[in-house]
Design a protein around this motif. Structure first.
Motif, short mmCIF file in Angstrom:
data_model
loop_
_atom_site.label_atom_id
_atom_site.label_comp_id
_atom_site.label_asym_id
_atom_site.label_seq_id
_atom_site.Cartn_x
_atom_site.Cartn_y
_atom_site.Cartn_z
N PHE A 61 -11.80 -0.67 1.32
CA PHE A 61 -10.59 -0.97 0.61
C PHE A 61 -9.56 -1.20 1.82
CE2 PHE A 61 -9.05 -0.07 -3.77
CZ PHE A 61 -9.99 -0.34 -4.25
N LEU A 62 -9.80 -0.43 2.92
CA LEU A 62 -8.83 -0.52 3.99
C LEU A 62 -9.15 -1.95 5.05
CD1 LEU A 62 -6.89 1.04 5.83
CD2 LEU A 62 -8.51 1.44 7.39
N LYS A 63 -10.28 -2.20 4.94
CA LYS A 63 -10.70 -3.47 5.71
C LYS A 63 -10.35 -4.68 4.99
CE LYS A 63 -14.58 -6.17 7.16
NZ LYS A 63 -14.22 -6.76 8.50
N CYS A 64 -10.32 -4.95 3.63
CA CYS A 64 -10.09 -5.89 2.73
C CYS A 64 -8.40 -6.07 2.46
CB CYS A 64 -10.93 -5.83 1.59
SG CYS A 64 -12.80 -6.08 2.07
N GLN B 248 -8.03 -6.04 -7.58
CA GLN B 248 -8.16 -4.58 -7.66
C GLN B 248 -7.58 -3.85 -6.62
OE1 GLN B 248 -10.06 -6.41 -9.56
NE2 GLN B 248 -11.57 -5.20 -10.90
N ARG B 249 -7.48 -4.65 -5.50
CA ARG B 249 -6.81 -3.89 -4.17
C ARG B 249 -5.82 -4.76 -3.84
NH1 ARG B 249 -4.76 -4.01 0.42
NH2 ARG B 249 -5.48 -2.68 2.23
N PRO B 250 -4.69 -4.67 -4.35
CA PRO B 250 -3.37 -5.46 -3.89
C PRO B 250 -3.10 -5.82 -2.60
CG PRO B 250 -2.95 -3.99 -5.75
CD PRO B 250 -4.09 -3.45 -5.15
N ASP C 121 -8.89 0.63 -10.30
CA ASP C 121 -8.25 -0.90 -10.32
C ASP C 121 -6.77 -0.54 -10.22
OD1 ASP C 121 -7.33 -3.27 -10.78
OD2 ASP C 121 -8.55 -3.68 -12.47
N PHE C 122 -6.09 -1.11 -8.87
CA PHE C 122 -4.78 -0.76 -8.70
C PHE C 122 -3.94 -2.00 -9.32
CE2 PHE C 122 -6.65 2.35 -5.90
CZ PHE C 122 -5.84 3.28 -6.19
N ALA C 123 -4.61 -2.97 -9.98
CA ALA C 123 -3.73 -3.99 -10.62
C ALA C 123 -4.57 -4.30 -12.02
CB ALA C 123 -3.42 -5.40 -9.76
N PRO C 124 -4.54 -3.54 -12.89
CA PRO C 124 -5.27 -3.71 -14.24
C PRO C 124 -4.94 -4.96 -15.00
CG PRO C 124 -4.49 -1.47 -14.20
CD PRO C 124 -3.75 -2.26 -13.02
N TRP D 249 0.96 -11.78 -8.43
CA TRP D 249 1.77 -10.34 -8.49
C TRP D 249 1.11 -9.68 -7.24
CZ3 TRP D 249 5.57 -10.46 -11.40
CH2 TRP D 249 5.74 -11.09 -12.37
N VAL D 250 -0.16 -9.99 -6.77
CA VAL D 250 -0.87 -9.16 -5.69
C VAL D 250 -1.18 -9.89 -4.56
CG1 VAL D 250 -1.82 -7.59 -7.57
CG2 VAL D 250 -2.82 -9.80 -6.97
N HIS D 251 -0.72 -11.15 -4.48
CA HIS D 251 -1.16 -11.95 -3.33
C HIS D 251 -0.14 -13.15 -3.01
CE1 HIS D 251 -3.57 -14.92 -0.90
NE2 HIS D 251 -4.03 -14.05 -0.54
N ASP D 252 0.16 -13.25 -1.74
CA ASP D 252 1.69 -13.95 -1.66
C ASP D 252 1.42 -15.69 -1.09
OD1 ASP D 252 0.45 -13.68 1.10
OD2 ASP D 252 2.41 -12.71 1.91
#
Length: 491
Positions: free
Chosen positions: A424-427, A435-437, A229-232, A278-281
């Motif tokens: 992870f690359l596609k999304c 989880q995948r910013p 999880d890259f944004a816990p 924090w993870v989406h604009d």
């Protein structure tokens, strides 16, 4: 006396640090904890290792351990408490992890409905990575390695440890995805035959031996070993807890209060939607108010009703912001029902007065474990797939506990993306940025992409663990602060 293991479903996560790990959060809004040498625990401050001057071991992702505890119950109606075993009693924990992704019959794209079964293809049995059943107890405290083989090559799936209280810690693999057949990667986000990774899942059991020679088997649990999880500190607006709860409600297996509590039901949705900033604009997320006292007003003046309506509209925005041509993101029916009641002022205004969740209650462990996951975007998802919405796989009475006669080790992750980095690359926009910013925090626009300088599937496989983790810092002036932390500058 009856014994059960909690949480019923625990979430561990892989990481490429072989030595450093942390324990998953067990109470709401906890960052997780780290074990110190004297057995005490302190809150996690960093989810990656720092720069030690060695390029091979710097900026590594710490593994997330799932902790399992024993609870005791006087009878089926008892709320239960943490088990206090009599003198002379010992506990033997057992775990069986399996990764069967490259061995099973996989559709061309993620299934839109729960599969009836996970079927291994004839002739591909040697691609099942099976740890076999492994045990750990106080007399043999470990660590105990969990490993299997893929095409006769050894693959590490994790390890077992005990904490100072004898509770079980399950750690996952060290983040290795590879091919031994020079198989291509990148033609598909879901299927890349000839590849394997080290995510897994399987049963967790405990046998209690008493001094008089009698034995009691605790009601078992399950562990899912997921990608990092890259944004816990950022949580999905819809989690696996929410999704499984909806499945149980739809099947009339459980009930929830008719009237929502602002603190327990509405406030978490507000915080999760607001946290997406924090993870989406999308401009919606920072516009959601953080004045929770005002948002908890039940009166129906025009100003108050407009404030509630705007809040609900902001939360519902996830259904359009995260919709993809292949999949429609949606809040669950019980969440929408509660939001509509909130909009109308039909809720319990208990902000500042509601008792916090009992930190040692079994129900708290159950919810917090699953609230750290994503319960939407099952195309195929992150931690586990749509199979978790299949209610016959749960024991009755319902408490999020899997029936071990209805599901086998490796089934929950068997139809996830192969390897996980391909998805992870596609999304890269609007799937599960918690989880995948998609973007990282920045004081000035434009905000950088989280996966900047990554150019291909193979590149992500090679370097994903070098990317940064969006990490919460101490509040400044009462305002939350998060930042990208410990991204390897070489990326």
């Amino acid at each position: 006396m009856q014994y059960r293991i909690y949480p019923p479903i625990g979430i561990a996560r892989i990481g490429n640090s072989e030595t450093e790990f942390f324990i998953a959060a067990e109470v709401p809004e906890s960052p997780g904890t780290e074990l110190q040498g004297n057995g005490t625990e302190t809150p996690v401050t960093e989810y990656k290792t720092g720069n030690n001057g060695n390029a091979a071991t710097s900026f590594q992702v710490k593994r997330q351990a799932a902790r399992f505890r024993l609870y005791e119950f006087d009878d089926a109606a008892s709320p239960g408490s943490r088990a206090v075993l009599p003198a002379g009693a010992t506990v033997e924990w057992s775990v069986h992890l399996v990764n069967k992704k490259d061995a099973v019959q996989r559709p061309n794209s993620p299934p839109s409905n729960p599969p009836n079964s996970i079927v291994v293809q004839a002739g591909r049995e040697n691609r099942i990575i099976d740890s076999t059943l492994r045990n750990i107890s106080g007399s043999q405290p470990g660590p105990v390695k969990l490993a299997g083989t893929y095409l006769n090559h050894p693959v590490e799936l994790g390890e077992l440890r005990l904490d100072s209280g004898g509770n079980l810690l399950v750690l996952g693999g060290v983040g290795v995805s590879r091919t031994f057949e020079n198989a291509p990667i990148g033609g598909d986000f879901y299927n890349n035959p000839g590849w394997h990774d080290d995510v897994s899942d399987g049963p967790v059991t405990a046998k209690i031996r008493f001094a008089d020679g009698t034995v009691a088997n605790a009601e078992p649990a399950w562990v899912i070993v997921a990608p990092p999880d890259f944004a816990p500190a950022v949580h999905g607006v819809v989690t696996l807890y929410d999704t499984v709860l909806q499945a149980a409600l739809s099947a009339n297996l459980t009930t929830i209060p008719a009237q929502p509590s602002f603190t327990n039901h509405i406030l978490p949705l507000i915080k999760r939607a607001r946290g997406l900033r924090w993870v989406h604009d999308d401009v919606t997320w920072p516009a959601i108010s953080s004045n929770f006292a005002l948002l908890s007003d039940t009166s129906n003046s025009p100003q108050v009703t407009t404030r509630r309506k705007n809040t609900v509209t902001g939360i519902l925005r996830v259904e359009t912001a995260f919709t993809h041509p292949d999949y429609t993101f949606r809040l669950r029916a019980w969440q929408k029902d509660y939001l509509e009641k909130y909009r109308l002022g039909n809720f319990v205004a208990d902000f500042g007065t509601a008792a916090p969740p009992d930190p040692v209650a079994a129900s708290t462990l159950t919810r917090v474990a699953l609230d750290g996951t994503v319960g939407e975007g099952f195309f195929p998802g992150i931690e586990a797939g749509i199979i978790l919405t299949k209610t016959p796989i749960y024991t009755q009475p319902f408490e999020f506990r899997l029936d071990h006669t209805k599901v086998a080790a490796g089934d929950l992750t068997g139809l996830m993306a192969l390897p996980w980095q391909a998805d992870f690359l596609k999304c890269a926009s609007g799937w599960w940025p918690t989880q995948r910013p998609n973007k990282v925090p920045s004081a000035t626009p434009p905000r950088p992409d989280w996966d900047r300088n990554i150019t291909s599937h193979q590149d992500l496989v090679n370097r994903v663990m070098k990317l940064g983790v969006i990490t919460r810092r101490p509040d400044v002036g009462g305002q939350e602060v998060q930042e990208e932390s410990l991204r390897d500058p070489a990326v």
